[in-house]
Design a protein around this motif. Sequence first.
Motif, PDB file in Angstrom:
ATOM      1  N   GLU A   1       6.737  12.413  -6.641  1.00 34.97           N
ATOM      2  CA  GLU A   1       5.708  13.281  -6.079  1.00 34.97           C
ATOM      3  C   GLU A   1       5.122  12.616  -4.833  1.00 34.97           C
ATOM      4  OE1 GLU A   1       2.749  14.261  -8.994  1.00 34.97           O
ATOM      5  OE2 GLU A   1       4.223  14.189 -10.629  1.00 34.97           O
ATOM      6  N   PRO A   2       4.617  13.405  -3.898  1.00 39.57           N
ATOM      7  CA  PRO A   2       4.027  12.813  -2.680  1.00 39.57           C
ATOM      8  C   PRO A   2       2.781  11.984  -3.009  1.00 39.57           C
ATOM      9  CG  PRO A   2       4.471  15.155  -2.373  1.00 39.57           C
ATOM     10  CD  PRO A   2       4.629  14.884  -3.835  1.00 39.57           C
ATOM     11  N   LEU A   3       2.610  10.911  -2.260  1.00 42.03           N
ATOM     12  CA  LEU A   3       1.438  10.053  -2.383  1.00 42.03           C
ATOM     13  C   LEU A   3       0.774   9.909  -1.023  1.00 42.03           C
ATOM     14  CD1 LEU A   3       2.812   7.141  -4.601  1.00 42.03           C
ATOM     15  CD2 LEU A   3       1.262   8.958  -5.328  1.00 42.03           C
ATOM     16  N   ALA A   4      -0.563   9.980  -0.998  1.00 40.35           N
ATOM     17  CA  ALA A   4      -1.326   9.752   0.236  1.00 40.35           C
ATOM     18  C   ALA A   4      -1.700   8.278   0.277  1.00 40.35           C
ATOM     19  CB  ALA A   4      -2.564  10.645   0.268  1.00 40.35           C
ATOM     20  N   MET A   5      -0.771   7.455   0.747  1.00 42.86           N
ATOM     21  CA  MET A   5      -0.947   6.014   0.707  1.00 42.86           C
ATOM     22  C   MET A   5      -1.181   5.483   2.112  1.00 42.86           C
ATOM     23  SD  MET A   5       1.628   3.196  -1.017  1.00 42.86           S
ATOM     24  CE  MET A   5       1.695   4.113  -2.549  1.00 42.86           C
ATOM     25  N   ASP A   6      -2.274   4.723   2.276  1.00 44.26           N
ATOM     26  CA  ASP A   6      -2.576   4.097   3.561  1.00 44.26           C
ATOM     27  C   ASP A   6      -1.740   2.841   3.739  1.00 44.26           C
ATOM     28  OD1 ASP A   6      -4.939   5.591   4.786  1.00 44.26           O
ATOM     29  OD2 ASP A   6      -5.676   5.221   2.765  1.00 44.26           O
ATOM     30  N   ALA A   7      -1.610   2.404   4.976  1.00 46.08           N
ATOM     31  CA  ALA A   7      -1.041   1.091   5.226  1.00 46.08           C
ATOM     32  C   ALA A   7      -2.018   0.037   4.703  1.00 46.08           C
ATOM     33  CB  ALA A   7      -0.786   0.894   6.709  1.00 46.08           C
ATOM     34  N   TYR A   8      -1.489  -1.011   4.090  1.00 42.28           N
ATOM     35  CA  TYR A   8      -2.344  -2.029   3.491  1.00 42.28           C
ATOM     36  C   TYR A   8      -3.239  -2.694   4.531  1.00 42.28           C
ATOM     37  CZ  TYR A   8      -3.717  -5.890   0.445  1.00 42.28           C
ATOM     38  OH  TYR A   8      -4.437  -6.788  -0.301  1.00 42.28           O
ATOM     39  N   ALA A   9      -2.765  -2.795   5.766  1.00 42.29           N
ATOM     40  CA  ALA A   9      -3.564  -3.396   6.830  1.00 42.29           C
ATOM     41  C   ALA A   9      -4.807  -2.581   7.128  1.00 42.29           C
ATOM     42  CB  ALA A   9      -2.728  -3.540   8.098  1.00 42.29           C
ATOM     43  N   GLN A  10      -4.769  -1.283   6.836  1.00 44.28           N
ATOM     44  CA  GLN A  10      -5.922  -0.422   7.084  1.00 44.28           C
ATOM     45  C   GLN A  10      -6.851  -0.348   5.885  1.00 44.28           C
ATOM     46  OE1 GLN A  10      -4.106   3.304   8.167  1.00 44.28           O
ATOM     47  NE2 GLN A  10      -3.541   2.604  10.210  1.00 44.28           N
ATOM     48  N   SER A  11      -6.306  -0.465   4.693  1.00 44.42           N
ATOM     49  CA  SER A  11      -7.140  -0.361   3.492  1.00 44.42           C
ATOM     50  C   SER A  11      -6.493  -1.126   2.347  1.00 44.42           C
ATOM     51  CB  SER A  11      -7.335   1.105   3.087  1.00 44.42           C
ATOM     52  OG  SER A  11      -7.999   1.207   1.840  1.00 44.42           O
ATOM     53  N   ARG A  12      -7.162  -2.190   1.888  1.00 44.72           N
ATOM     54  CA  ARG A  12      -6.652  -2.937   0.740  1.00 44.72           C
ATOM     55  C   ARG A  12      -6.716  -2.091  -0.523  1.00 44.72           C
ATOM     56  NH1 ARG A  12      -9.554  -8.719   0.425  1.00 44.72           N
ATOM     57  NH2 ARG A  12      -7.849  -9.164  -1.016  1.00 44.72           N
TER      58      ARG A  12
END
Length: 456
Positions: free
Chosen positions: A402-413
């Motif tokens: 399923e789709p996930l709204a995942m940020d880049a780790y550099a932007q949000s831990r």
Amino acid sequence: MSPDSPASSAVTAAVDRATETSLLRFATAGSVDDGKSTLVGRLLHDSKSVLADQLEAVEAASLSRGSESVDLALLTDGLRAEREQGITIDVAYRYFATPRRRFILADTPGHVQYTRNMVTGASTAELAIILVDARNGVVEQTRRHAAVAALLRVPHVMLAVNKMDLVGYAEAVFATIAGEFSDYAASLGIPEVTAIPISALAGDNVVTPSGAMDWYGGPTVLEHLETVPVAHDPAADPARFPVQYVIRPQTAEHPDYRGYAGRIASGVLRVGQRVVVQPSGRTTTIRRIDALGQSVDAAWAPQSVTLTLADDLDVSRGDLIAPASPGDAAEPTQDVTATVCHLHDRPLAPGARVLLKHATRTVKAIVKEIPSRLTLDDLSHHRDPGELAPNDIGQVVLRTSEPLAMDAYAQSRATGSFLLIDPADGSTLTAGMAGAAFADPSAATAADDAPGEWDF
């Protein structure tokens, strides 16, 4: 919301009032026998953070082991196997406070096979203390822990050069070690390193300044812990609200109430703000925010709140509410590329079917490929390793059901991290940082003078 706007300033002021005594989370790491547990014990003892009965128990345990002095390491090494072997195996958490600040510390193991525990301890840390034995200098495990701190985006790193009493408190020894570590940290992209010469056993520069090292004019360990900046304007981060629970009381007083409860992972949410519910992409407006039983105009991370929305949307546990402004929300995707640290004794190989837990959402996933494994000695890549063994750091490519709204780790831990879980028994396999990648120094061109800085 602009960080310089009046609304942002009001939020920052409210955060300051809510945390009159700031909290610092920090972790200790280092190689075997570098003195991590002794440092933590000395820190607790000399800052008067040990209860009388605890100290008596440690004194009795020290005498029973034939020690002529109190073994302060026993304040954190609580497992029977740890006390018998004189090593740290599990992460030991301790809570203490001074008049200037409150602390949560994680004393992590030094053995290579327990590097995964360092990932656990440092995942929420704002500062990492990496210990080095002054007699041995920077060793492979030192580099491994520095790499993990860089991957986990720990904002501050302290290098504690321990056992200075065993090298005659020599300034040259300290300067050499500090220089070597700082160069390695710079290649990892670590923004700053504070180096402090100490003797945890004797108490030099831990809580009180050392009279044996008059050449050192910097802070003690406790002084640095008390003064390192941890204040952060939540308005500077993108707002993320993972839905944890849907509240439908269905009472006579509130027959149509539908609230979405959870903890704000980052940023600030305000009444009247236009938001998007991901991964569906439906937009609406925040009608009300309830915090601690009261209606408020704004709330910020890490507060736990309940939101009500202006429109009747299909929102459930695992959905993510974010600002609807263009570019403010992560794009949902089923393809995830990440840097991971493998934690389980069973290797991770391409084709493995796993569960991926991101925030409050858990979905099925498959490991499509493992492009590389990191070699810590020179930060080079081992291409197509075939699998990741316990404690290995490498890159993986995942496909989710399923789709996930995942940020880049550099932007949000908070919303850039995830776990891979064994669907058979629920054990944790791997800790991942979405979008994190590292440059291969061996692939740098001759014109590129920057050696292997990690590209997050």
